[in-house]
Design a protein around this motif. Sequence first.
Motif, short mmCIF file in Angstrom:
data_model
loop_
_atom_site.label_atom_id
_atom_site.label_comp_id
_atom_site.label_asym_id
_atom_site.label_seq_id
_atom_site.Cartn_x
_atom_site.Cartn_y
_atom_site.Cartn_z
N LYS A 210 0.83 -1.20 0.00
CA LYS A 210 0.00 0.00 0.00
C LYS A 210 0.86 1.25 0.00
N MET A 211 1.94 1.23 0.77
CA MET A 211 2.82 2.39 0.80
C MET A 211 3.47 2.64 -0.56
N THR A 214 0.83 4.15 -2.75
CA THR A 214 0.65 5.55 -2.38
C THR A 214 1.74 6.42 -3.00
N SER A 215 2.97 5.93 -2.95
CA SER A 215 4.09 6.67 -3.51
C SER A 215 3.91 6.92 -5.00
N LEU A 218 0.91 9.42 -5.69
CA LEU A 218 1.21 10.81 -5.32
C LEU A 218 1.98 11.54 -6.42
N ASP A 248 -6.40 -1.21 -1.32
CA ASP A 248 -5.30 -0.38 -0.82
C ASP A 248 -5.39 1.06 -1.28
N SER A 249 -6.31 1.34 -2.19
CA SER A 249 -6.49 2.73 -2.64
C SER A 249 -7.33 3.53 -1.65
N LEU A 252 -6.47 7.25 -0.12
CA LEU A 252 -5.60 8.07 -0.97
C LEU A 252 -6.18 9.45 -1.24
N PHE A 255 -5.12 12.68 0.76
CA PHE A 255 -3.90 13.46 0.53
C PHE A 255 -4.20 14.77 -0.19
#
Length: 327
Positions: A210-211, A214-215, A218, A248-249, A252, A255
């Motif tokens: 998930k991280m 996310t990266s 972004l 996992d989204s 998001l 942000f």
Amino acid sequence: MENNTNVKQIADLIVNSNSILITVHESPDGDAVGSMLALAGMLEFMNKKVTMYSPDVIPTKLRFLNKWNKIETETKNINDFDLMIMLDCGDRARSGRYITSFKGYKKLINIDHHVSNDAFGDFNYIDPKVSSTAEHVYALVKELLTRTGMSKMPEYIATCILAALYDDTGGMRYISTTSKTLNIAADLVDSGANCSNVSENLFFSVSREKMELTSRVLTTLTFEKQGQIAYMMMQISDLEATGAFAEDSEGLIDFPRAIYGVEVAFLIKEVEKNKFKLSFRSRGKVDVNDFCSRFGGGGHKVAAGCTIKGELKEIIKNVVSQLKELL
């Protein structure tokens, strides 16, 4: 069809039913899953024959909740029922292809808090002023406890409701959180629900995949209208590259929404070729429920979603253009 059904009428229907199906919307979140598990637990105490069904798998972060693995995701055991209860489903079409056309019940109860809900049930318990469907389920469970003579809510039911409340209010951070919401949470803690455990599982247990997702997402952050509009994109290739799951989204969208000066944010997710799900968040200047209704979606004034088919660039161009007109 009966609108504005109250909790006592819902309780009457449950008491007079034997076999009950509880179902929720596609891509179930904490409010849907926690509310379903809590209500099912109460009905089992009443010796009802209960079946829980979700059109999609249960997110990993919610699998700390008791009996999550008893939720059916296949339709082979979904047959005939005295009563079907749909939770947190603003539109029957969001219940998944099978349940949308399912007729194997005598009566349908629609329990929800979305302002876009069109009261599709035979009995409808809807109030968009509450923070979550969990608030309705809490009231219903309390009524059923009174009828069964139970003096205290079982701990695992309290935990499920607290998880549902926490998830839909962002840990009591969103504008929908009221004094009533906080009082309900206090009562749930008094019944044995553990705030720390719920928070840890919902907000502080993140996979490496998930991280990494996310990266990647972004890096797509884009601003329009002097920073009043912000959006990000997630494509299927992002899931494939990171090994992440669609679930996992979740989160998001927070942000771009958190950025100072942003009035409305959206996340556009590819679900298949030329089909995209869009999630919107607003600080209040733009009614995103009304905006999403233009595309057949809905939700709440400050949080809503829709599905749009077409080319990605054209969809973004159209959405941004219409949002600019509202700012």
